[in-house]
Motif scaffolding. Structure first.
Motif, mmCIF file in Angstrom:
data_model
loop_
_atom_site.group_PDB
_atom_site.id
_atom_site.type_symbol
_atom_site.label_atom_id
_atom_site.label_comp_id
_atom_site.label_asym_id
_atom_site.label_seq_id
_atom_site.Cartn_x
_atom_site.Cartn_y
_atom_site.Cartn_z
ATOM 1 N N GLY A 97 70.618 -14.549 40.562
ATOM 2 C CA GLY A 97 72.042 -14.813 40.418
ATOM 3 C C GLY A 97 72.770 -13.563 39.965
ATOM 4 O O GLY A 97 72.450 -12.459 40.391
ATOM 5 N N ASN A 98 73.719 -13.747 39.072
ATOM 6 C CA ASN A 98 74.515 -12.643 38.545
ATOM 7 C C ASN A 98 73.841 -12.089 37.294
ATOM 8 O O ASN A 98 73.805 -12.761 36.267
ATOM 9 N N PRO A 99 73.312 -10.865 37.330
ATOM 10 C CA PRO A 99 72.611 -10.327 36.166
ATOM 11 C C PRO A 99 73.513 -10.161 34.949
ATOM 12 O O PRO A 99 73.022 -10.044 33.819
ATOM 13 N N HIS A 100 74.827 -10.172 35.170
ATOM 14 C CA HIS A 100 75.786 -10.063 34.065
ATOM 15 C C HIS A 100 76.576 -11.365 33.920
ATOM 16 O O HIS A 100 77.699 -11.363 33.398
ATOM 17 N N GLY A 101 76.001 -12.457 34.381
ATOM 18 C CA GLY A 101 76.693 -13.742 34.347
ATOM 19 C C GLY A 101 77.053 -14.215 32.961
ATOM 20 O O GLY A 101 76.380 -13.891 31.975
ATOM 21 N N LYS A 102 78.123 -14.988 32.874
ATOM 22 C CA LYS A 102 78.597 -15.501 31.583
ATOM 23 C C LYS A 102 77.665 -16.569 31.012
ATOM 24 O O LYS A 102 77.548 -16.714 29.806
ATOM 25 N N ILE A 103 77.039 -17.318 31.897
ATOM 26 C CA ILE A 103 76.149 -18.401 31.474
ATOM 27 C C ILE A 103 74.734 -18.100 31.941
ATOM 28 O O ILE A 103 74.512 -17.760 33.103
ATOM 29 N N THR A 104 73.778 -18.239 31.023
ATOM 30 C CA THR A 104 72.374 -18.039 31.390
ATOM 31 C C THR A 104 71.664 -19.388 31.466
ATOM 32 O O THR A 104 71.737 -20.186 30.527
ATOM 33 N N VAL A 105 71.020 -19.627 32.583
ATOM 34 C CA VAL A 105 70.188 -20.821 32.772
ATOM 35 C C VAL A 105 68.741 -20.348 32.859
ATOM 36 O O VAL A 105 68.434 -19.404 33.590
ATOM 37 N N VAL A 106 67.873 -20.989 32.096
ATOM 38 C CA VAL A 106 66.452 -20.657 32.103
ATOM 39 C C VAL A 106 65.700 -21.756 32.851
ATOM 40 O O VAL A 106 65.939 -22.943 32.613
ATOM 41 N N GLU A 107 64.820 -21.347 33.752
ATOM 42 C CA GLU A 107 63.995 -22.322 34.483
ATOM 43 C C GLU A 107 62.521 -22.052 34.208
ATOM 44 O O GLU A 107 62.006 -20.984 34.522
ATOM 45 N N PHE A 108 61.842 -23.029 33.620
ATOM 46 C CA PHE A 108 60.389 -22.992 33.497
ATOM 47 C C PHE A 108 59.809 -23.724 34.704
ATOM 48 O O PHE A 108 60.190 -24.867 34.978
ATOM 49 N N PHE A 109 58.873 -23.070 35.398
ATOM 50 C CA PHE A 109 58.282 -23.739 36.553
ATOM 51 C C PHE A 109 56.849 -23.262 36.778
ATOM 52 O O PHE A 109 56.444 -22.196 36.318
ATOM 53 N N ASP A 110 56.102 -24.111 37.468
ATOM 54 C CA ASP A 110 54.725 -23.817 37.844
ATOM 55 C C ASP A 110 54.702 -23.657 39.363
ATOM 56 O O ASP A 110 55.247 -24.502 40.084
ATOM 57 N N PRO A 111 54.080 -22.597 39.887
ATOM 58 C CA PRO A 111 54.114 -22.366 41.334
ATOM 59 C C PRO A 111 53.422 -23.441 42.161
ATOM 60 O O PRO A 111 53.670 -23.564 43.365
#
Length: 254
Positions: A97-111
């Motif tokens: 996404g936007n590396p300087h985005g105002k909002i950070t969303v973290v996604e934990f996932f298993d491949p």
């Protein structure tokens, strides 16, 4: 729906512990207040009430489960707030996404997680809809040996600038993961195989996996995929597009 890291029976144990703990506390209080005859009468009244209306017990168990779930969520969000900075940091290759985005969303996932795979196009579309979002990916191999092999391969590919290429290739792959198989996928995607083989077990690869698993424990992760929207919400499971948008709006207002 989601894959859970802990067996569902733990929830029942938690509820049972709470129930028996409450019973012991009530019993101690009763010993100090009621006579033996009075206690026997109370027990009889309770037994009769349960016979007349078994839903009393069902409602009590449901209430305990709801309380336990809320406590679990509170504990997880406390971990999110306490570890906000670490959670929102990642190597550049794992930021979308936007590396300087105002909002950070973290996604934990298993491949190897089927629900995580289902979320791939959903997340792509989410980022396209919201150009101010910075997404941080946390690979966590929680589904066994195959997950570990794929995760190591993805991080090894990152050393050659092909993290996203390998992530998508392996998450689209339905073949059983083995060292031979990930090597085939790596070769097909143009990786230097000598370097790839070395990076599969390199200290930096181990460190990346360890860091993500430590952070998963810090937020009491219960399954994959799990999304963290700023410090406003932690949402486990495969989400619908409108659910992701709603959680994002909550994070914007937090």
């Amino acid at each position: 729906m989601k894959y859970r890291l802990l067996p569902p029976v733990l929830a029942a144990i938690a509820g049972f512990s709470a129930l028996t703990g409450a019973a012991r506390a009530q019993s101690a209080s009763a010993d100090a207040v009621f006579s033996t005859k009075q206690r026997a009468a109370i027990v009889q009244i309770m037994r009769q009430a349960l016979q007349d209306d078994p839903t009393i017990l069902t409602e009590a168990i449901r209430s305990l489960r709801v309380k336990a779930q809320q406590q679990q969520e509170d504990k997880s969000m406390a971990g999110v707030r306490a570890h906000r900075d670490e959670l929102q940091q990642a190597p550049d290759f794992a930021v979308r996404g936007n590396p300087h985005g105002k909002i950070t969303v973290v996604e934990f996932f298993d491949p190897r997680c089927s629900y995580c795979r289902h979320m791939m196009p959903v997340v792509d579309a989410f980022l396209a809809r919201h150009p101010d979002v910075r997404l941080v990916e946390k690979l966590v191999p929680v589904l066994g040996e195959g997950s570990v092999i794929d995760t190591r391969a993805i991080f090894a590919a990152s050393a050659q600038g092909k993290y996203d290429v390998m992530r998508r290739a392996l998450m689209d792959d339905t073949t059983k993961p083995t060292m031979d198989r990930v090597s085939e996928v790596a070769k097909a995607n143009g990786l230097d195989m000598t370097r790839f083989a070395a990076d599969m077990s390199a200290p930096q690869t181990v460190a990346l996996i360890t860091t993500n698993l430590d952070q998963a424990r810090a937020v009491n992760l219960d399954g994959t995929p799990t999304f963290i929207f700023g410090t406003a919400a932690m949402a486990p499971g495969a989400l619908e597009p409108d659910q992701m948008d709603e959680f994002l709006e909550r994070a914007r207002k937090a």
